[in-house]
Design a protein around this motif. Structure first.
Motif, PDB file in Angstrom:
ATOM      1  N   THR A  79       0.772  -0.854  -0.287  1.00  0.00           N
ATOM      2  CA  THR A  79       0.348   0.406   0.334  1.00  0.00           C
ATOM      3  C   THR A  79       1.090   1.111   0.070  1.00  0.00           C
ATOM      4  O   THR A  79       0.166   2.183  -0.940  1.00  0.00           O
ATOM      5  N   GLY A  80       2.128   1.601   0.806  1.00  0.00           N
ATOM      6  CA  GLY A  80       2.885   2.548   1.640  1.00  0.00           C
ATOM      7  C   GLY A  80       3.740   2.668  -0.821  1.00  0.00           C
ATOM      8  O   GLY A  80       3.769   3.391  -1.124  1.00  0.00           O
ATOM      9  N   LEU A  81       4.179   1.370  -1.447  1.00  0.00           N
ATOM     10  CA  LEU A  81       4.465   1.593  -2.635  1.00  0.00           C
ATOM     11  C   LEU A  81       4.118   2.139  -3.545  1.00  0.00           C
ATOM     12  O   LEU A  81       4.037   2.953  -4.885  1.00  0.00           O
ATOM     13  N   LEU A  83       1.020   4.072  -3.287  1.00  0.00           N
ATOM     14  CA  LEU A  83       0.011   5.066  -3.308  1.00  0.00           C
ATOM     15  C   LEU A  83       1.854   6.472  -3.525  1.00  0.00           C
ATOM     16  O   LEU A  83       1.576   7.257  -3.507  1.00  0.00           O
ATOM     17  N   ALA A  84       2.774   5.661  -2.704  1.00  0.00           N
ATOM     18  CA  ALA A  84       3.696   6.550  -2.972  1.00  0.00           C
ATOM     19  C   ALA A  84       4.514   6.561  -4.252  1.00  0.00           C
ATOM     20  O   ALA A  84       4.614   7.791  -4.913  1.00  0.00           O
ATOM     21  N   ASN A  85       3.902   5.752  -4.832  1.00  0.00           N
ATOM     22  CA  ASN A  85       4.232   5.962  -6.162  1.00  0.00           C
ATOM     23  C   ASN A  85       4.036   4.884  -7.565  1.00  0.00           C
ATOM     24  O   ASN A  85       3.475   3.623  -7.870  1.00  0.00           O
ATOM     25  N   PRO A  86       2.390   5.422  -7.253  1.00  0.00           N
ATOM     26  CA  PRO A  86       0.832   4.596  -8.339  1.00  0.00           C
ATOM     27  C   PRO A  86       1.500   4.365 -10.014  1.00  0.00           C
ATOM     28  O   PRO A  86       0.688   3.415 -10.326  1.00  0.00           O
ATOM     29  N   LEU A  88       3.800   2.275 -10.188  1.00  0.00           N
ATOM     30  CA  LEU A  88       4.313   1.064 -10.288  1.00  0.00           C
ATOM     31  C   LEU A  88       3.569   0.073 -10.098  1.00  0.00           C
ATOM     32  O   LEU A  88       2.228   0.095  -9.743  1.00  0.00           O
ATOM     33  N   TYR A 258      -8.650   3.919  -5.125  1.00  0.00           N
ATOM     34  CA  TYR A 258      -8.040   4.549  -4.129  1.00  0.00           C
ATOM     35  C   TYR A 258      -6.898   5.521  -4.170  1.00  0.00           C
ATOM     36  O   TYR A 258      -6.914   6.993  -4.224  1.00  0.00           O
ATOM     37  N   LEU A 263      -4.389  11.250  -5.979  1.00  0.00           N
ATOM     38  CA  LEU A 263      -3.794  12.636  -6.668  1.00  0.00           C
ATOM     39  C   LEU A 263      -5.032  13.439  -7.584  1.00  0.00           C
ATOM     40  O   LEU A 263      -5.331  14.765  -7.382  1.00  0.00           O
TER      41      LEU A 263
END
Lengths: 274, 377, 180
Positions: A79-81, A83-86, A88, A258, A263
């Protein structure tokens, strides 16, 4: 053409894998890679995250961005990955214990958020890595090293759990039905939202031996003969349902995703005073 | 340019600093008395193009923050006692995987749910030993609102420089009180960003390039396709369980901190030149101690204060040196005796070490320290 | 007053005493003084006896909590019963005129004025009793310039309520002058 799949998507130097003879983890891992290949995804964007357990060792063999996390937490890291870089393409590989026991909370909340992560559950109904303890999907009365007198727990239906929690794509098939598995994984990846694909798997070493399920081949035959599409299953008379398991697509809907929503929130605040 | 002077809460100053040093990802779970950190991040991050997410629990909070850092964003999470306990396993993960991360712990009374709205300094040893296995810890403890700002900047810089989770151990007093602070201009702030792979050179994710302290860090999605695991691993990032490799890795984890103590450790010495008696205090308790020193000095008692700002690693070398000329040391802290053990370990037989502390939610008063010092004398 | 002043504001939760404390501290900072504001936190956000504390000093402030208040404000009976007697003997106790004081204590100088009534009747909204109190305290103590008090009030109150709060502040000054 599995040889090109291996050379294109596997870290060959890390092979052979650690899985036992007869284990179906290799089949499910190959199905994932085949789906990625058929979709033509950019390897540099594909990010495979796992927790702890036999299946969670798969990312180490795959030539993508790979993250082997702590037990049960793969979805939280993922989830962190995401959200930090959609950008991916985040895929989680997990097992039944990892995702529905220690990581159950993360599963329901990732599903609820409808974050664009595809989760592949290798469900072998047992804790294999630690030597055959019963898991939340071990059938009632089955044996495990921590259920020596028979399991008195009732098992989770992980696919239906994810569907109920808010996943927008939820499907189950088996490691025997490989083509269907590839198809479902592709649909899961293409779904813009939270997808869960459960692959009913076999563990001949621990589950099979403990429960006298026979050889790996026999266990595969069990998957072939006892998993029935949910639509056909619903039409069966009650007495014919006994001993049968369901597979198929349990949920396929479209809802706001999400990271898209986040964004949009950023976009809406642009130009506003901090 | 006119000075940017504000009245600010400690927790507010922390987020103000974090945004200035480049924090762009926050994942956490609400817990008193740290909630302002989550609330302000939620409010402000989107304006900077950053991301905030409230996770389903404390464990997920740190897990997602580690994910954010691997994706290339400076990340933080914040919590208090119970949440700090829950985060411990993944603190260890960030240490072994060498993921930069800032963890703020606004300490409150414990154990367990304890005293949710009252201050304490009860997590000093948990910060050091909370996660299993051997590992170095960097933990900073501010005594004021301006110092919370300053140390938040440092925490991010140290996390990026040494590729390790860095803890900011504040407490309910520092976190909630409002105090005068001068916010520096962005140009005045020193900012360290993690070193990226050398272009054109083969990238081994855990290989240390010549002259570097830690491996260079690629972000996921940049094209390096590497592996990160909580298992012992070699330069390739892939698991290795050979004892030789495990020893090499542990040596690296320990030495990247222990070989750079002069860069990491800061402390304050207050009126120690002629001091015969030393009070050791940190965080908000050092304000009580400073007040006590002033009172005692007015009475002609030669007392000084030593304040570790970096709690871990402890300012061992300097404190041992000072202790050679000090007969008595009083450690004052809001717990029933934690850092006092570290001080005893450091000063050995140089000084007698005494303790004053409390963990009932009430702060130590200057008069209590004054009385205790006189008792010892 | 002294160069180091400790203030305790008490009343019931929801009366805006935290905001009053923040305003006093911020105004002091605008005046180039040092200030610390803190409050006791409890699980309940409304009702009960609540307090906010401010220390204003020309010197560096070490210990951040109020030890011996030079000024105590009490807006409710419950708060007064709990905190009035904490004022030091040289200090000032300000209570709303609705409060009954127990005669057995030495309160320092007592100022009993209609703070809540002034807010309700002269300003028109009882909710600004906190700002009336700010004006009253500022004028009585002469610690902070009127200019900076007003600046702090306007920077902290909700947009659209500036006139109301400016009027409340003014009524606070007048209350102070009535007892000087």
């Amino acid at each position: 053409m599995s040889s090109t799949l291996i050379s294109n998507y596997f870290r060959e130097a890390n092979l052979p894998h650690i899985w036992c003879p007869g284990c179906s983890n290799g089949i499910v891992t190959r199905a994932l890679v085949k789906a990625i290949d058929e979709l033509g995804l950019d390897k540099n964007k594909v990010t495979v995250v796992s927790g702890i357990g036999c299946s969670s060792r798969a990312p180490g063999y795959l030539d993508f961005n790979t993250l082997h996390t702590t037990h049960g937490r793969a979805l939280a890291f993922a989830t962190g990955l995401k959200l930090a870089n959609p950008d991916l393409e985040v895929i989680v590989i997990t097992g039944d214990g990892d995702v529905s026991a220690i990581g159950g909370n993360h599963l329901i909340h990732a599903a609820r958020r409808n974050i664009n992560i595809t989760t592949i559950v290798f469900n072998n109904n047992i804790y294999g890595m630690t030597g055959g303890q019963y898991s939340p999907t071990t059938p009632t009365h089955a044996l495990g090293t921590t259920a020596p007198h028979g399991n008195i727990d009732k098992p989770f239906d992980i696919t239906q759990l994810a569907a109920a929690a808010g996943a927008t794509y939820a499907a189950r098939t088996t490691s025997y039905h490989v083509n269907q598995l590839i198809k479902y994984i592709k649909k899961g990846i293409e779904n813009k939202g939270f997808s869960l694909i459960e692959a009913a798997s076999i563990c001949p070493t621990y589950y099979g031996r403990k429960n006298k399920s026979g050889s790996a081949v026999k266990m595969m035959e069990f998957l072939r003969d006892n998993y029935i599409d949910i639509k056909a299953y619903d039409k069966l008379p009650d007495d014919k349902k006994i001993g049968k398991e369901t597979m198929g697509e349990f949920k396929e809907i479209t809802l706001p995703e999400y990271t898209d929503e986040y964004l949009r929130l950023i976009e809406n605040l642009k130009g506003a005073e901090k | 340019m006119s000075k940017n002077i504000k009245l600010m809460q400690g927790n507010e100053a922390c987020i103000e600093a974090a945004l200035m040093v480049g924090m762009r990802f926050y994942a956490g779970y609400p817990i008193t008395p740290s909630t302002e950190l989550a609330e302000l991040s939620a409010e402000k991050l989107p304006y900077y193009g950053g991301k905030f997410i409230q996770m389903e629990d404390e464990i997920a909070g740190i897990a997602a923050a580690i994910g954010g850092s691997l994706a290339g964003l400076k990340s933080m999470t914040a919590t208090s006692g119970p949440g700090f306990s829950l985060k411990q396993e993944n603190i260890g993960y960030a240490m072994i995987a060498e993921v930069p991360l800032v963890i703020v712990n606004v300490q409150r009374g414990g154990p367990s749910t304890g005293l949710p709205t009252s201050p304490a300094q009860g997590d000093i040893m948990q910060a050091k030993w909370g996660t299993h296995g051997d590992h170095p810890v960097i933990a900073l403890s501010p005594e004021s609102v301006p110092e919370t700002f300053e140390l938040t900047i440092r925490a991010f810089n140290l996390a990026e420089k040494y590729r390790t989770p860095v803890m900011l151990l504040t407490d309910e007093i520092v976190g909630h009180m409002r105090e005068k602070i001068e916010i520096p201009a962005i140009e005045e702030i020193e900012i360290f960003n993690r070193l990226k792979p050398i272009e054109g050179k083969e990238y081994l994710p855990y290989k240390i390039e010549e002259g570097d302290i830690v491996p260079r860090m690629a972000s996921y999605g940049e094209g390096y396709r590497y592996h990160v695991t909580g298992l012992f691993h070699d330069e390739t990032g892939f698991p290795s369980n050979s004892s030789e490799n495990a020893e090499l890795m542990l040596n690296h984890l320990m030495s990247k901190v222990e070989d750079n103590l002069d860069d990491i450790i800061t402390y304050e010495e207050y009126m120690i030149e002629d001091a015969e008696f030393l009070i050791v205090a940190y965080g908000s308790t050092s304000r009580t101690a400073r007040s006590a020193v002033k009172i005692l000095r007015q009475e002609g008692i030669k007392v000084g204060m030593f304040r570790p700002i970096t709690i871990w690693p402890s300012p061992e070398k300097r404190l041992r040196e000072i202790s050679k000329n000090i007969k008595n040391i009083l450690v004052a802290e809001m717990n029933l005796g934690q850092y006092v053990y570290e001080i005893q370990r450091i000063v050995k037989s140089n000084s007698e070490v005494y303790h004053i502390g409390r963990a009932n939610g009430e702060v130590l008063m200057p008069s209590e320290i004054v009385t205790k010092v006189k008792e010892v004398l | 007053m002294n160069s180091h002043v400790e203030i305790r504001l008490s009343g019931s939760g929801g009366q805006g005493l935290l905001l009053a404390g923040v305003i006093l501290a911020e105004a002091a900072i605008f005046d180039n003084k040092n200030a610390i504001q803190s409050q006791s936190y409890g699980p309940e956000a409304r009702g009960g006896a609540s307090k906010a504390e401010v220390i204003i000093s020309d010197e560096q402030i070490d210990f951040p909590k109020v030890i011996s208040p030079d000024l105590v404000l009490a807006l409710t009976q419950i708060a007064s019963d709990k905190y009035s007697k904490t004022v030091n003997q040289q200090g000032i106790l300000i209570v709303d005129d609705s409060i009954e004081l127990d005669g057995n204590y030495n309160y320092g100088r007592v100022i009993k004025v209609p703070i809540i009534k002034t807010a309700a009747e002269k300003v028109g909204r009882s909710i600004v009793a906190n700002i009336v109190a700010v004006g009253l305290i500022a004028e009585l103590t002469q610690m902070i310039s009127r200019e900076n008090i007003e600046k702090a009030v306007l920077s902290r109150v909700p947009k659209g309520t500036e006139d109301l709060n400016r009027k409340a502040l003014m009524e606070g000054y007048l209350l102070a002058q009535s007892v000087l």
